[in-house]
Design a protein around this motif. Structure first.
Motif, mmCIF file in Angstrom:
data_model
loop_
_atom_site.group_PDB
_atom_site.id
_atom_site.type_symbol
_atom_site.label_atom_id
_atom_site.label_comp_id
_atom_site.label_asym_id
_atom_site.label_seq_id
_atom_site.Cartn_x
_atom_site.Cartn_y
_atom_site.Cartn_z
ATOM 1 N N TYR A 609 0.804 -1.229 0.000
ATOM 2 C CA TYR A 609 0.000 0.000 0.000
ATOM 3 C C TYR A 609 0.838 1.281 0.000
ATOM 4 C CZ TYR A 609 -3.727 -3.279 0.964
ATOM 5 O OH TYR A 609 -4.605 -4.321 0.887
ATOM 6 N N PRO A 610 1.977 1.336 0.687
ATOM 7 C CA PRO A 610 2.787 2.565 0.600
ATOM 8 C C PRO A 610 3.256 2.861 -0.824
ATOM 9 C CG PRO A 610 3.407 1.296 2.534
ATOM 10 C CD PRO A 610 2.487 0.417 1.738
ATOM 11 N N LYS A 611 3.737 1.837 -1.534
ATOM 12 C CA LYS A 611 4.174 2.060 -2.909
ATOM 13 C C LYS A 611 2.983 2.386 -3.804
ATOM 14 C CE LYS A 611 6.721 0.073 -6.791
ATOM 15 N NZ LYS A 611 7.490 -1.085 -7.324
ATOM 16 N N ALA A 612 1.855 1.706 -3.547
ATOM 17 C CA ALA A 612 0.649 1.991 -4.336
ATOM 18 C C ALA A 612 0.244 3.447 -4.181
ATOM 19 C CB ALA A 612 -0.488 1.077 -3.897
ATOM 20 N N GLN A 613 0.238 3.925 -2.930
ATOM 21 C CA GLN A 613 -0.152 5.323 -2.689
ATOM 22 C C GLN A 613 0.827 6.282 -3.364
ATOM 23 O OE1 GLN A 613 -0.914 6.291 1.419
ATOM 24 N NE2 GLN A 613 -0.725 8.487 1.033
ATOM 25 N N GLU A 614 2.113 5.955 -3.322
ATOM 26 C CA GLU A 614 3.128 6.818 -3.941
ATOM 27 C C GLU A 614 2.894 6.927 -5.449
ATOM 28 O OE1 GLU A 614 7.940 6.713 -4.809
ATOM 29 O OE2 GLU A 614 7.103 5.464 -3.208
ATOM 30 N N ARG A 615 2.683 5.780 -6.111
ATOM 31 C CA ARG A 615 2.482 5.777 -7.565
ATOM 32 C C ARG A 615 1.169 6.450 -7.945
ATOM 33 N NH1 ARG A 615 7.334 5.533 -9.592
ATOM 34 N NH2 ARG A 615 8.260 3.467 -9.781
ATOM 35 N N LEU A 616 0.120 6.167 -7.188
ATOM 36 C CA LEU A 616 -1.180 6.767 -7.485
ATOM 37 C C LEU A 616 -1.153 8.281 -7.271
ATOM 38 C CD1 LEU A 616 -3.441 4.059 -5.833
ATOM 39 C CD2 LEU A 616 -3.346 4.575 -8.281
ATOM 40 N N THR A 617 -0.449 8.719 -6.246
ATOM 41 C CA THR A 617 -0.340 10.161 -5.989
ATOM 42 C C THR A 617 0.421 10.845 -7.116
ATOM 43 O OG1 THR A 617 -0.400 9.765 -3.590
ATOM 44 C CG2 THR A 617 0.424 11.899 -4.339
ATOM 45 N N GLU A 618 1.480 10.206 -7.619
ATOM 46 C CA GLU A 618 2.204 10.756 -8.775
ATOM 47 C C GLU A 618 1.270 10.864 -9.977
ATOM 48 O OE1 GLU A 618 6.112 9.068 -9.762
ATOM 49 O OE2 GLU A 618 6.057 8.083 -7.803
ATOM 50 N N SER A 619 0.502 9.814 -10.208
ATOM 51 C CA SER A 619 -0.430 9.805 -11.338
ATOM 52 C C SER A 619 -1.456 10.917 -11.203
ATOM 53 C CB SER A 619 -1.136 8.443 -11.418
ATOM 54 O OG SER A 619 -2.125 8.453 -12.425
ATOM 55 N N TYR A 620 -2.008 11.052 -9.996
ATOM 56 C CA TYR A 620 -3.026 12.086 -9.780
ATOM 57 C C TYR A 620 -2.449 13.486 -10.001
ATOM 58 C CZ TYR A 620 -6.285 15.221 -7.542
ATOM 59 O OH TYR A 620 -7.137 16.259 -7.299
ATOM 60 N N GLY A 621 -1.237 13.721 -9.530
ATOM 61 C CA GLY A 621 -0.620 15.031 -9.698
ATOM 62 C C GLY A 621 -0.514 15.421 -11.163
ATOM 63 N N ILE A 622 -0.103 14.457 -12.010
ATOM 64 C CA ILE A 622 0.018 14.739 -13.446
ATOM 65 C C ILE A 622 -1.359 14.934 -14.064
ATOM 66 C CG2 ILE A 622 0.778 13.810 -15.658
ATOM 67 C CD1 ILE A 622 2.879 12.176 -14.052
ATOM 68 N N ARG A 623 -2.287 14.028 -13.750
ATOM 69 C CA ARG A 623 -3.616 14.091 -14.360
ATOM 70 C C ARG A 623 -4.367 15.357 -13.959
ATOM 71 N NH1 ARG A 623 -5.816 7.764 -14.033
ATOM 72 N NH2 ARG A 623 -5.046 7.195 -16.119
ATOM 73 N N ALA A 624 -4.254 15.739 -12.699
ATOM 74 C CA ALA A 624 -4.960 16.938 -12.240
ATOM 75 C C ALA A 624 -4.445 18.172 -12.975
ATOM 76 C CB ALA A 624 -4.796 17.109 -10.734
#
Length: 865
Positions: A609-624
């Motif tokens: 879950y820590p790595k998942a959150q890190e990758r998803l947060t990176e994705s969200y930052g770009i998409r937003a």
């Protein structure tokens, strides 16, 4: 730099033929033959390209691009990913000069990469895989018809000019020629003067017949004077000037750069004093003086005339190309009621010709044109029906599905009248309506419409016809939307068999990709992986491992692994996809963001879950940043970030994230959309985990938050909201015996707070919870506190429902019991007696409450004795 001018069968180009500039990646020059044949099959034209295709942009190339009617470029992976003059220099020049750019996508895929280079510019593909679309040839023909002036339209334009001026100049002085023409046409009285010049005749070529004929037809000759005119023997001196003198033409020399006047007089016998061009006002006065005798027609204000003169400047018909001036004239004509001008403006806004792509402006002008055409010609006119149909498709693409359906229904009704109920146009309009309803989120209606169209098409054209195949493709998409992956797959297999006999390998491969996707959705992951693996191996051999076409399949394979629960394998594939996407598109690209999202999901699958959150947060930052915070893809990423927050113990942060995602989806997608409802699965999952662990405070805190979020987004009277409350209430009575006494009270208080915020303080659900909480407190020995809670419940019930309501009666009976438990039997008796007297007037005989009240009264009387 050398230049190649190509015409069909190498014939001398006619005056009205448009000029098309061709550029490409040097390694794609082999595509020229195919594109040349495509263009020549659609239109008579002149194609110009650099003799050495990889030569850099220079001043002459800029001029040729600016004076072209169309810029054509083949889209390939190499063009989009490798440094090359066509992409880095020629395309920016065309866009900066306002030249329409027609990209021809020659390889499959590339859609995302294309957007990074060309933005919203529309492309056409000779190898389109869209079975629902009209043919490429039809699309190209309509595109060129709307974009280029040729044939009859060019002749109409020429008929609108007052007269024609012949411009004689050295080809070395192209830029001066363009400047002089713009100066002349900036004079209002000269707007309707045609200025003819031959940009294709180069030194050493045979004196062309068309040039000689134009010299004879023109009213006078403009001679462009620069040092290049006198520093050597040249074509103007030996051919054009002598012929003009011989034909008795007025020759008006204009000095565009300081020139040796004595040498000019020696080389051009009898030449007049050149006009100055540096000062526009002075030039205007002298120029008008020279030609005043032949300016004998007034400017026309008729909308059609204004439109045609505007097209002359847009397309360079016997004038310089001046797109800003031409587009202003076309817009003026449209405002004055010209249907042609309105349709031209619509096409210009759609294609980005002379304006930035603006779909709203495109729609507005198209609608105005259709309305005007209907007013002039009636709704059953063939052209009105065609434009109405196209307008509907544009509305659908813009997301205005109601307007799309309205247009297609009108077109359908008029087409029935004009062509009959079983014509190809009527059948295709049924398919258009099905597509409208599918995109509007009504797949059931879309399916009925498409099936009706298919039945009619099969009976008229046969099951194997192109019309029926297009409808079948639409039906397969609708079935997928309805969750019927197996049925969709069955249809696609039928299509595959039909296409196998006629279609190329690329289109079949794309259909196989769709089939594999539906196989995976329907649970047949192994068959899907077999298809994906075969296509992957083919593409890897053809394009290489890191090519986007290959990675497209690799990404689908990874997603299929996810559906199979093989998250570690999916993660390995997705990391490879991400590395190439970051290299090709950049680390902050939407493509990289999509890969990061998929990696995050796979990490959730393996429990990291820590790595998942890190990758998803990176994705969200770009998409937003690239798409906007409320874009569906952004919301999807945040929904999984919430899961990570929950699973790493950040309950409140996860709850807030889910709330924001849910409310945004309600606003964006509507209350009943599956993604809207699906957002709540995270909370239900957390509640189930807490239940399994015996963590009742977290379970009910989650339920209460779920109830509050639903009511905020859907309303407290919504069926889903009510269902959640019922679930809470039913679970509560099952769980009470498992809880410690203190936990019971805390849970009730939590539920009370939630219910009051959702339903209001005096709601029946709140009153019942208060009564139950009072009884729980009484069981714990807190009789005074319990009595206060019951008195509050009774007060609320009487205030909302009156003393004769069942809840008010129950409140009195429960309050009496709590008073008895606290030793106040007098109050207990009075409360119970009051409830009993009211019951006799409002409840039916035999109601169970009578027995309860009678037994309690006897207990309280015995206690009083």
């Amino acid at each position: 730099m050398g230049w190649m001018y190509i015409t069909k069968e190498n014939v001398i180009p006619a005056d009205e033929w448009p000029r098309i500039y061709f550029a490409c990646h040097p390694d794609d020059s082999g595509l020229f033959g195919r594109i040349r044949d495509i263009l020549f099959s659609a239109i008579d034209c002149v194609i110009v390209h650099k003799e050495y295709i990889d030569a850099p942009l220079d001043e002459e190339a800029e001029f040729l691009i600016e004076q072209s009617n169309l810029f054509v470029i083949p889209i390939t992976y190499k063009l989009l990913t490798e440094p090359n003059p066509a992409m880095d220099e020629d395309v920016p020049c065309a866009l900066q000069k306002g030249v329409p750019v027609l990209p021809l996508k020659m390889e499959p895929g590339l859609a995302d990469l294309y957007k990074t280079k060309f933005g919203r510019i529309h492309y056409l593909s000779p190898d389109s895989s869209d079975e629902t679309a009209v043919s490429f040839e039809t699309k190209l023909g309509r595109y060129l018809d709307g974009l280029l002036v040729g044939g009859e339209l060019a002749r109409r334009v020429r008929d609108e000019f007052d007269f024609t001026v012949f411009l004689s100049y050295r080809k070395k002085d192209r830029r001066y020629a363009n400047s002089l023409m713009r100066t002349i046409h900036s004079i209002p009285e000269c707007r309707d003067i045609s200025i003819w010049y031959d940009e294709y005749l180069t030194p050493g070529e045979e004196y062309s017949t068309s040039l000689k004929n134009m010299l004879e037809k023109c009213r006078f000759v403009l001679l462009l004077v620069t040092p290049n005119l006198v520093n050597e023997t040249n074509y103007v001196q030996t051919h054009e000037y002598p012929d003009a003198v011989k034909n008795g033409k007025l020759i008006v020399p204009v000095e565009m750069a300081a020139t040796d006047r004595a040498q000019l007089a020696r080389m051009y016998e009898g030449i007049d004093e050149p006009l100055p061009s540096a000062d526009t006002d002075e030039f205007r006065k002298h120029f008008l003086g020279r030609i005043s005798e032949i300016l004998n027609r007034e400017n026309h204000d008729d909308p059609e005339h204004i439109y045609l003169i505007g097209r002359a400047f847009l397309d360079g018909i016997d004038t310089e190309i001046n797109r800003e001036y031409g587009s202003a004239l076309v817009e003026k004509a449209a405002d004055a009621g010209s249907c042609e001008a309105m349709l031209t403006l619509s096409n210009m806004y759609l294609s980005g010709k002379f304006f930035e792509v603006d779909l709203q402006a495109c729609l507005e002008w198209k609608q105005k044109a259709v309305d005007r055409m209907t007013e002039l010609f009636g709704g059953s006119d063939e052209n009105v029906i065609l434009e109405m149909t196209e307008l509907g498709g544009m509305y659908r693409e813009s997301g205005d599905f109601d307007s799309a359906e309205n247009c297609h229904e009108k077109a359908l009704n008029e087409s029935r009248i004009l062509h009959g109920a079983d014509s190809a146009m009527v059948i295709d309009l049924y398919r258009e309506l099905a597509a409208d309803r599918r995109m509007a989120g009504d797949p059931e209606s879309a399916l009925r419409m498409a099936e009706s169209a298919l039945q009619l098409s099969d009976s008229v054209f046969g099951e194997d016809s192109d019309v029926s195949q297009r409808i079948l493709y639409t039906i397969s998409e609708v079935e997928t939307d309805l969750g019927n992956a197996e049925k969709s797959l069955e249809i696609q297999k039928k299509l595959y068999d039909l296409m196998l006999r006629t279609e190329g390998k690329t289109r079949l491969q794309l259909l196989k990709m769709n089939m594999a996707y539906n196989m995976s959705l329907s649970g047949d992951h192994e068959s899907a992986m077999e298809i994906y693996t075969d296509i992957y191996n083919e593409r890897r051999e053809r394009y290489g491992e890191d090519h986007l076409h290959t990675l497209e399949v690799l990404s689908e394979m990874a997603l299929t692994c996810q559906r199979m629960g093989r998250y570690a394998e999916a993660l390995e594939l997705q990391e490879k996809v991400l590395a190439t996407y970051e290299k090709v598109f950049g680390q902050l690209s939407v493509q990289a963001a999509a890969a990061l999202h998929n990696i995050g999901y796979s990490c959730i699958g393996i429990g990291d879950y820590p790595k998942a959150q890190e990758r998803l947060t990176e994705s969200y930052g770009i998409r937003a940043k690239r798409l906007g915070e409320d874009h569906p893809e952004c919301l999807n990423t945040r929904r999984y970030i919430a899961d990570c927050l929950f699973m790493t113990g950040r309950y409140n942060d996860g709850m807030q994230t889910i709330r924001e995602v849910f409310l945004a989806r309600v606003k964006l997608l509507g209350r009943d959309h599956p993604d809207t409802i699906g957002t709540l699965n995270s909370l239900i999952h957390i509640a189930k985990l807490a239940d399994a662990n015996g963590d009742y405070p977290i379970k009910y805190a989650t339920y209460v938050n779920l109830l509050t979020i639903c009511s905020e987004g859907l309303g407290c009277d919504n069926e889903l909201t009510d269902g959640i409350y019922s679930r809470i209430y039913n679970d509560l009575h099952t769980d009470l015996e498992k809880m410690e006494a203190g936990t019971r009270v805390n849970i009730y208080q939590m539920l009370l707070d939630g219910a009051e915020s959702v339903y209001g303080e005096d709601a029946d659900t709140v009153i019942v919870l208060l009564m139950e909480m009072g009884l729980v407190l009484n069981d714990l020995g807190a009789s005074d506190q319990a009595r206060n809670v019951l008195e509050d419940a009774c007060s609320r019930s009487v205030r909302k429902n009156g003393p004769e309501s069942r809840n008010s009666i129950m409140g009195q009976i429960n309050l009496a019991w709590i008073c008895h438990c606290g030793g106040d039997d007098r109050s207990a008796y009075e409360h119970c007696r009051n409830a009993y007297e009211i019951m006799k007037n409002v409840l039916e005989e035999g109601d169970p409450l009578f027995a309860t009240a009678e037994n309690d009264l006897q207990t309280y009387q015995d206690a009083l004795k």
